[in-house]
Design a protein around this motif. Structure first.
Motif, short mmCIF file in Angstrom:
data_model
loop_
_atom_site.label_atom_id
_atom_site.label_comp_id
_atom_site.label_asym_id
_atom_site.label_seq_id
_atom_site.Cartn_x
_atom_site.Cartn_y
_atom_site.Cartn_z
N TYR A 260 32.44 7.23 -31.22
CA TYR A 260 33.49 6.28 -31.72
C TYR A 260 34.86 6.81 -31.82
N TYR A 261 35.73 6.56 -31.07
CA TYR A 261 37.01 7.25 -30.93
C TYR A 261 38.29 6.19 -31.02
N ARG A 262 39.12 6.51 -31.78
CA ARG A 262 40.21 5.70 -31.94
C ARG A 262 39.57 3.85 -31.66
N ASP A 263 39.16 3.47 -32.48
CA ASP A 263 38.57 2.14 -33.13
C ASP A 263 37.78 1.88 -31.75
N ASN A 264 37.17 2.60 -30.85
CA ASN A 264 36.30 2.01 -29.73
C ASN A 264 35.25 2.78 -29.28
N TRP A 265 34.31 2.16 -28.93
CA TRP A 265 32.93 2.86 -28.68
C TRP A 265 32.73 3.20 -27.11
N TYR A 266 32.29 4.31 -27.07
CA TYR A 266 31.97 5.12 -25.77
C TYR A 266 30.68 5.81 -25.67
N VAL A 267 30.31 6.02 -24.40
CA VAL A 267 29.11 6.57 -24.21
C VAL A 267 29.44 7.64 -23.18
N ASP A 268 28.82 9.05 -23.50
CA ASP A 268 28.84 10.14 -22.63
C ASP A 268 27.67 10.04 -22.00
N CYS A 269 27.35 10.25 -20.53
CA CYS A 269 26.47 10.08 -20.03
C CYS A 269 26.41 10.97 -18.75
N TRP A 270 25.20 11.28 -18.41
CA TRP A 270 24.81 12.08 -16.94
C TRP A 270 24.83 10.77 -15.92
N CYS A 271 25.66 11.05 -15.01
CA CYS A 271 25.82 9.73 -13.93
C CYS A 271 25.27 10.28 -12.75
N HIS A 272 24.12 9.40 -12.62
CA HIS A 272 23.08 9.91 -11.35
C HIS A 272 23.67 9.79 -10.08
N ALA A 273 24.90 8.83 -9.80
CA ALA A 273 25.30 8.49 -8.75
C ALA A 273 26.68 9.82 -8.29
N SER A 274 27.18 10.20 -9.21
CA SER A 274 28.36 11.14 -9.18
C SER A 274 27.76 12.40 -9.44
N LYS A 275 26.42 12.49 -9.84
CA LYS A 275 25.76 13.80 -10.20
C LYS A 275 26.65 14.64 -10.99
N GLY A 276 27.22 14.13 -12.02
CA GLY A 276 28.05 14.67 -13.08
C GLY A 276 28.25 13.99 -14.37
#
Length: 178
Positions: A52-68
């Motif tokens: 939760y950053y600056r009044d907005n929701w984010y999700v940190d992920c491992w992206c399988h397509a970009s492998k990062g």
């Protein structure tokens, strides 16, 4: 108590719950995502952290397509579906290295250091702020000089402009131009 959200984007409750459930259950999540430039993509991700950053929701992920590792704005997820596949787990150290070493929510590895000179009108106020955990600051006469690491300049530029005309960007040259 009065809370005034600024720039908060709408996130449907079911979307936030689905991301949170995938995170808690350690399951992969299939997303249809629309980025800031309105480009759509389909992704298979392993959620790592809810932010939760600056009044907005984010999700940190491992992206399988970009492998990062990637950060996704939950408000920009158009569709999500929890899969039966176990999520790929990433160490806390790797997450911190990727997401907290430079300025902003879309941090990444620090590429450059911004050197910002704040004039006396705002210098005391800025000297009491934490822009980044690895920042350095010092007084030069009545000016306060702040140095912060960054990899993507967009969010940093927005914050610098809040103090215009009482801030001078001294380095790097690309940031001075912006």
């Amino acid at each position: 108590i009065k809370i005034i959200p600024i720039g908060q984007r709408y996130v449907p409750d079911n979307r936030l719950h689905e991301v949170l459930n995938a995170l808690i259950e350690r399951k992969q999540l299939r997303l249809r995502y629309r980025d800031y430039g309105m480009r759509r993509s389909s992704r298979l991700v392993s959620p790592q952290r809810l932010v939760y950053y600056r009044d907005n929701w984010y999700v940190d992920c491992w992206c399988h397509a970009s492998k990062g590792l990637r950060t996704f704005s939950i408000a920009r997820i158009e569709h999500s579906e929890i899969t039966d596949n176990q999520a790929e787990l990433v160490s806390e150290e790797a997450l911190d290295n990727a997401f907290t070493r430079s300025y902003g929510v879309f941090a990444g590895e620090p590429v450059e250091w911004a050197i910002l000179r704040f004039l006396p009108v705002v210098a005391t106020e800025v000297s009491r702020q934490e822009w980044h955990s690895e920042q350095t600051g010092y007084w030069e006469g009545d000016d306060y000089v702040l140095t912060v690491p960054f990899s993507h300049s967009a969010e940093l530029v927005q914050d610098i402009l809040r103090y215009s005309p009482n801030v001078i960007v001294e380095a790097p040259a690309g940031l001075v131009q912006e």
